[in-house]
Design a protein around this motif. Sequence first.
Motif, PDB file in Angstrom:
ATOM      1  N   VAL A 192      -2.498   2.400 -12.800  1.00 29.25           N
ATOM      2  CA  VAL A 192      -3.299   2.625 -11.598  1.00 29.25           C
ATOM      3  C   VAL A 192      -2.490   3.247 -10.462  1.00 29.25           C
ATOM      4  N   THR A 193      -3.209   3.849  -9.537  1.00 24.23           N
ATOM      5  CA  THR A 193      -2.618   4.285  -8.278  1.00 24.23           C
ATOM      6  C   THR A 193      -3.252   3.440  -7.179  1.00 24.23           C
ATOM      7  N   ILE A 194      -2.407   2.753  -6.412  1.00 28.41           N
ATOM      8  CA  ILE A 194      -2.894   1.891  -5.344  1.00 28.41           C
ATOM      9  C   ILE A 194      -2.852   2.681  -4.043  1.00 28.41           C
ATOM     10  N   LEU A 195      -4.020   2.962  -3.487  1.00 27.00           N
ATOM     11  CA  LEU A 195      -4.095   3.718  -2.228  1.00 27.00           C
ATOM     12  C   LEU A 195      -4.400   2.778  -1.079  1.00 27.00           C
ATOM     13  N   GLN A 196      -3.747   3.027   0.063  1.00 30.86           N
ATOM     14  CA  GLN A 196      -4.002   2.220   1.246  1.00 30.86           C
ATOM     15  C   GLN A 196      -4.100   3.152   2.433  1.00 30.86           C
ATOM     16  N   THR A 197      -4.824   2.690   3.437  1.00 28.33           N
ATOM     17  CA  THR A 197      -5.053   3.532   4.601  1.00 28.33           C
ATOM     18  C   THR A 197      -3.758   3.784   5.381  1.00 28.33           C
ATOM     19  N   ASP A 198      -2.807   2.836   5.300  1.00 35.64           N
ATOM     20  CA  ASP A 198      -1.620   2.896   6.164  1.00 35.64           C
ATOM     21  C   ASP A 198      -0.320   3.156   5.420  1.00 35.64           C
ATOM     22  N   GLN A 199      -0.390   3.545   4.166  1.00 39.12           N
ATOM     23  CA  GLN A 199       0.860   3.889   3.476  1.00 39.12           C
ATOM     24  C   GLN A 199       0.645   4.803   2.270  1.00 39.12           C
ATOM     25  N   ALA A 200       1.759   5.325   1.768  1.00 37.92           N
ATOM     26  CA  ALA A 200       1.705   6.277   0.656  1.00 37.92           C
ATOM     27  C   ALA A 200       1.202   5.596  -0.617  1.00 37.92           C
ATOM     28  N   PRO A 201       0.506   6.353  -1.480  1.00 39.65           N
ATOM     29  CA  PRO A 201       0.015   5.780  -2.738  1.00 39.65           C
ATOM     30  C   PRO A 201       1.150   5.244  -3.613  1.00 39.65           C
ATOM     31  N   ILE A 202       0.876   4.146  -4.304  1.00 39.80           N
ATOM     32  CA  ILE A 202       1.831   3.554  -5.237  1.00 39.80           C
ATOM     33  C   ILE A 202       1.278   3.742  -6.643  1.00 39.80           C
ATOM     34  N   LYS A 203       2.043   4.444  -7.487  1.00 44.45           N
ATOM     35  CA  LYS A 203       1.594   4.665  -8.866  1.00 44.45           C
ATOM     36  C   LYS A 203       2.334   3.710  -9.797  1.00 44.45           C
ATOM     37  N   THR A 204       1.606   2.887 -10.524  1.00 46.93           N
ATOM     38  CA  THR A 204       2.246   1.962 -11.458  1.00 46.93           C
ATOM     39  C   THR A 204       2.491   2.678 -12.791  1.00 46.93           C
ATOM     40  N   THR A 205       3.314   2.060 -13.621  1.00 45.91           N
ATOM     41  CA  THR A 205       3.473   2.569 -14.985  1.00 45.91           C
ATOM     42  C   THR A 205       2.336   2.011 -15.836  1.00 45.91           C
ATOM     43  N   LEU A 206       2.179   2.528 -17.060  1.00 45.22           N
ATOM     44  CA  LEU A 206       1.195   1.993 -18.007  1.00 45.22           C
ATOM     45  C   LEU A 206       1.689   0.622 -18.459  1.00 45.22           C
ATOM     46  N   ALA A 207       0.879  -0.402 -18.262  1.00 40.16           N
ATOM     47  CA  ALA A 207       1.317  -1.770 -18.589  1.00 40.16           C
ATOM     48  C   ALA A 207       0.120  -2.642 -18.912  1.00 40.16           C
ATOM     49  N   ASP A 208       0.406  -3.819 -19.420  1.00 44.92           N
ATOM     50  CA  ASP A 208      -0.575  -4.872 -19.670  1.00 44.92           C
ATOM     51  C   ASP A 208      -1.374  -5.141 -18.382  1.00 44.92           C
ATOM     52  N   LYS A 209      -2.667  -5.441 -18.522  1.00 49.21           N
ATOM     53  CA  LYS A 209      -3.501  -5.640 -17.332  1.00 49.21           C
ATOM     54  C   LYS A 209      -3.018  -6.800 -16.451  1.00 49.21           C
ATOM     55  N   HIS A 210      -2.339  -7.798 -17.057  1.00 50.47           N
ATOM     56  CA  HIS A 210      -1.792  -8.903 -16.251  1.00 50.47           C
ATOM     57  C   HIS A 210      -0.628  -8.427 -15.380  1.00 50.47           C
ATOM     58  N   THR A 211       0.171  -7.521 -15.909  1.00 44.74           N
ATOM     59  CA  THR A 211       1.279  -6.936 -15.135  1.00 44.74           C
ATOM     60  C   THR A 211       0.726  -6.081 -13.991  1.00 44.74           C
ATOM     61  N   ILE A 212      -0.303  -5.307 -14.292  1.00 37.90           N
ATOM     62  CA  ILE A 212      -0.947  -4.490 -13.260  1.00 37.90           C
ATOM     63  C   ILE A 212      -1.554  -5.404 -12.179  1.00 37.90           C
ATOM     64  N   ALA A 213      -2.173  -6.503 -12.627  1.00 35.25           N
ATOM     65  CA  ALA A 213      -2.783  -7.445 -11.675  1.00 35.25           C
ATOM     66  C   ALA A 213      -1.748  -7.977 -10.690  1.00 35.25           C
ATOM     67  N   LYS A 214      -0.547  -8.290 -11.179  1.00 30.82           N
ATOM     68  CA  LYS A 214       0.521  -8.794 -10.299  1.00 30.82           C
ATOM     69  C   LYS A 214       0.868  -7.757  -9.230  1.00 30.82           C
ATOM     70  N   GLN A 215       0.964  -6.493  -9.651  1.00 35.33           N
ATOM     71  CA  GLN A 215       1.332  -5.436  -8.705  1.00 35.33           C
ATOM     72  C   GLN A 215       0.233  -5.216  -7.660  1.00 35.33           C
ATOM     73  N   VAL A 216      -1.006  -5.290  -8.104  1.00 30.00           N
ATOM     74  CA  VAL A 216      -2.137  -5.129  -7.171  1.00 30.00           C
ATOM     75  C   VAL A 216      -2.175  -6.304  -6.195  1.00 30.00           C
ATOM     76  N   VAL A 217      -1.996  -7.520  -6.733  1.00 24.56           N
ATOM     77  CA  VAL A 217      -2.055  -8.718  -5.885  1.00 24.56           C
ATOM     78  C   VAL A 217      -0.884  -8.736  -4.894  1.00 24.56           C
ATOM     79  N   ASP A 218       0.289  -8.203  -5.289  1.00 27.63           N
ATOM     80  CA  ASP A 218       1.414  -8.067  -4.345  1.00 27.63           C
ATOM     81  C   ASP A 218       0.964  -7.282  -3.108  1.00 27.63           C
TER      82      ASP A 218
END
Length: 228
Positions: A192-218
Amino acid sequence: SSLKTQTTPLTGKKVIVTAGGTRERIDPVRFITNDSSGKMGYALAEELQHRGAIVTLISAPTKLTVPAGVKLISVLTTEDLAEAVTSAFTQADVLVMAAAVADFKPVNSANQKIKKSADNDQMTIELTKTVDILKQVAKLKRPGQITVGFAAETQNLLENARQKIISKQLDLLIANDVSQPGVGFNGDTNQVTILQTDQAPIKTTLADKHTIAKQVVDQISQRVQKEG
Ligand code: CTP
Ligand code: CA
């Protein structure tokens, strides 16, 4: 885990997570839905719960088990989901809209099974737009409330995602390019790419959905901390 006894920015925060694909009835034995498995939403609900949030999962049908300690509200249609979300949102600190919402529903849902007709090889189902839940929620949003949207795109990912952040007044938008292998709907992995109004997009690597969930929840956690 040890996180449960630690205080995090999400401790005691009321978080709504939506998941699964909504169903729109054509007749008693048929419906329109999509490829969503609900896995990303359930992984997010579980991770948020681990960080101390009070999580309500509003879910369309899935084959998944509800994470321990998470309250489940089951829904079928987009209308049901809209009603459940708008009613829960007044009390919520964060809304994570991971559900794959049907964009259209049949104008008429037949009470009896639709029969084939002998003299016509074609049939048309007339569809009408469903309510845009996030747009509706944007009107109810109070300062400090955080809304997180998802965007599944097959082209122009960043451009489409940026437009959705604005039109739905989101704080975060999790965009995935579902044309890539292993990404998005139905699988166990995501990128996924995490977009926010106040900072640059963060692109994650391809990973297990639980790993992605941790990065999103961070990112959600950091945003909650900033809002105070
Ligand atoms: N969403 C919603 N209500 C709808 C449709 C979508 O709240 N009726 C939410 C989804 O849960 C998601 C976000 O809006 O968090 C973006 O969904 P998406 O399908 O990518 O965008 P749409 O606005 O439906 O636009 P399109 O499908 O045409 O790209
Ligand atoms: Ca859509």
